[in-house]
Scaffold this active site. Structure first.
Site, mmCIF file in Angstrom:
data_model
loop_
_atom_site.group_PDB
_atom_site.id
_atom_site.type_symbol
_atom_site.label_atom_id
_atom_site.label_comp_id
_atom_site.label_asym_id
_atom_site.label_seq_id
_atom_site.Cartn_x
_atom_site.Cartn_y
_atom_site.Cartn_z
ATOM 1 N N HIS A 148 0.864 -1.177 0.036
ATOM 2 C CA HIS A 148 0.133 -0.021 -0.075
ATOM 3 C C HIS A 148 0.974 1.388 0.071
ATOM 4 O O HIS A 148 2.056 1.075 -0.028
ATOM 5 C CB HIS A 148 -0.970 0.031 0.998
ATOM 6 N N HIS A 197 -6.018 -1.370 3.766
ATOM 7 C CA HIS A 197 -5.970 -0.014 2.987
ATOM 8 C C HIS A 197 -5.219 -0.440 1.833
ATOM 9 O O HIS A 197 -4.069 -1.198 1.930
ATOM 10 C CB HIS A 197 -5.573 1.009 3.888
ATOM 11 N N HIS A 211 4.875 7.416 2.238
ATOM 12 C CA HIS A 211 5.965 6.158 2.248
ATOM 13 C C HIS A 211 5.026 5.161 1.223
ATOM 14 O O HIS A 211 3.891 5.463 0.757
ATOM 15 C CB HIS A 211 5.848 5.457 3.496
ATOM 16 N N HIS A 243 0.561 -0.154 14.819
ATOM 17 C CA HIS A 243 -0.600 1.068 14.683
ATOM 18 C C HIS A 243 -1.544 0.704 15.527
ATOM 19 O O HIS A 243 -2.253 -0.577 15.488
ATOM 20 C CB HIS A 243 -0.806 1.208 13.208
ATOM 21 N N TYR A 252 9.031 1.559 9.824
ATOM 22 C CA TYR A 252 9.457 2.787 8.814
ATOM 23 C C TYR A 252 10.976 2.714 8.804
ATOM 24 O O TYR A 252 11.416 3.157 10.120
ATOM 25 C CB TYR A 252 8.599 3.980 9.034
ATOM 26 N N GLU A 262 8.118 1.106 4.153
ATOM 27 C CA GLU A 262 7.651 0.392 5.478
ATOM 28 C C GLU A 262 7.502 -0.994 4.988
ATOM 29 O O GLU A 262 7.263 -1.623 3.741
ATOM 30 C CB GLU A 262 6.164 0.880 5.536
#
Length: 304
Positions: A148, A197, A211, A243, A252, A262
């Site tokens: 993503h 996502h 990122h 997260h 990251y 990431e």
């Protein structure tokens, strides 16, 4: 389903030799083509020709490629983008190596998107006939796939509407100024599949990259990746951590040019009928860095 996935991320790098060492030897991507000042890569569990393009000459994002399921999806997205008010141009087969005809437009966030259906099938190293779980000789982290990306936009609410209207995406999580129905959107995480996502948009400057991320299987692989980054002197931005938003596990870090990468694993399955998670600014530290619960200012201000 129209858009199946983020097909490729095309980024600029300042030094191609340094970047090739990072993406090939630390991340474990396979080089599929070198042409002029560009190098094309795929990950081991991807079957199309490339998912990452490095172009020497600067830093930051050049464009994204989004692969659609059917060729007719290209026409439908073209109409929806034009209805939204975006100027669309046709893209011919060969403009991108091993990529077919498609369309190209600049989003309301000033990012360039290319939509295509055809890509040369290379296949995976494990094949499709009684395949093994992974290739025996992975290099470095050995990431299996591009996952993503996160971009910034002056109006993330506008991008939320654009991705909903044109791509058929829906928001799984948002950060809003309040819980009121008319609250402003500060950030949105969007998908059209069970992937938590595919693209997230954060309030910030137009046209910037925060990122792009590679998929890993679990916490163990995320921790191993962090160890390898230390061995290879890769600058780690944050992590390993989790997260609150998406519940994903993460590290990251930066490529040699300063583009943030990431590695991401976990998260829950997304469905259109699952109630959206809404975060408010007072809980943003917990949402972004679940363990530390404090937001690092550099995390939202360092962009390429």
């Amino acid at each position: 389903m129209a858009v199946m996935r983020l097909g490729y991320a095309h980024v600029r790098v300042t030094d191609l030799a340094e970047a090739k060492d990072h993406y090939a030897n630390t991340m474990g991507l396979y080089e599929t083509l070198s042409e002029g000042n560009k190098v094309y890569y795929k990950a081991w569990d991807e079957w199309d020709h490339h998912s990452v393009v490095l172009e020497e000459g600067g830093v930051g994002l050049v464009k994204y490629g989004w692969k659609v399921q059917y060729s007719s999806d290209i026409d439908e997205i073209e109409k929806k983008a034009q209805t939204f008010g975006v100027t669309v141009e046709r893209m011919s087969k060969g403009e991108n190596p091993e990529i077919g005809d498609g369309i190209r437009f600049t989003t309301p966030s000033d990012h360039v998107f290319e939509i295509y259906h055809e890509a040369t099938l290379i296949g995976t190293e494990v094949g499709t006939h009684n395949p093994d779980a992974f290739p025996r000789h992975l290099v470095g982290v050995g990431v299996p796939a591009l996952d993503h990306s996160l971009i910034t936009a002056e109006d993330p609410g506008m991008m939320d509407r654009f991705l909903s209207d044109v791509f058929g995406f829906y928001a799984t999580e948002r950060v809003q100024t309040s819980l009121d129905d008319d609250a402003d959107i500060i950030a949105t995480w969007m998908t059209n599949s069970i992937q938590i996502h595919q693209l997230a948009v954060l309030a910030g400057p137009q046209g910037k990259l925060h990122h792009f991320a590679f998929r890993l299987a679990d916490w163990t692989e995320v921790g191993r990746a962090a160890d390898l980054f230390s061995m290879d002197d890769v600058p780690i931005d944050i992590g390993p951590t989790r997260h609150g938003i998406t519940r994903g596990q993460t590290v990251y870090f930066f490529d040699p040019s300063g583009n943030r990468n990431e590695v991401f694993s976990g998260g829950y399955l997304a469905y259109p009928d699952r109630p959206m998670h809404v975060w408010t600014p007072d809980a943003l530290g917990k949402g972004v860095f679940y363990h530390a619960r404090e937001l690092n200012d550099a995390f939202t201000s360092v962009l390429t």
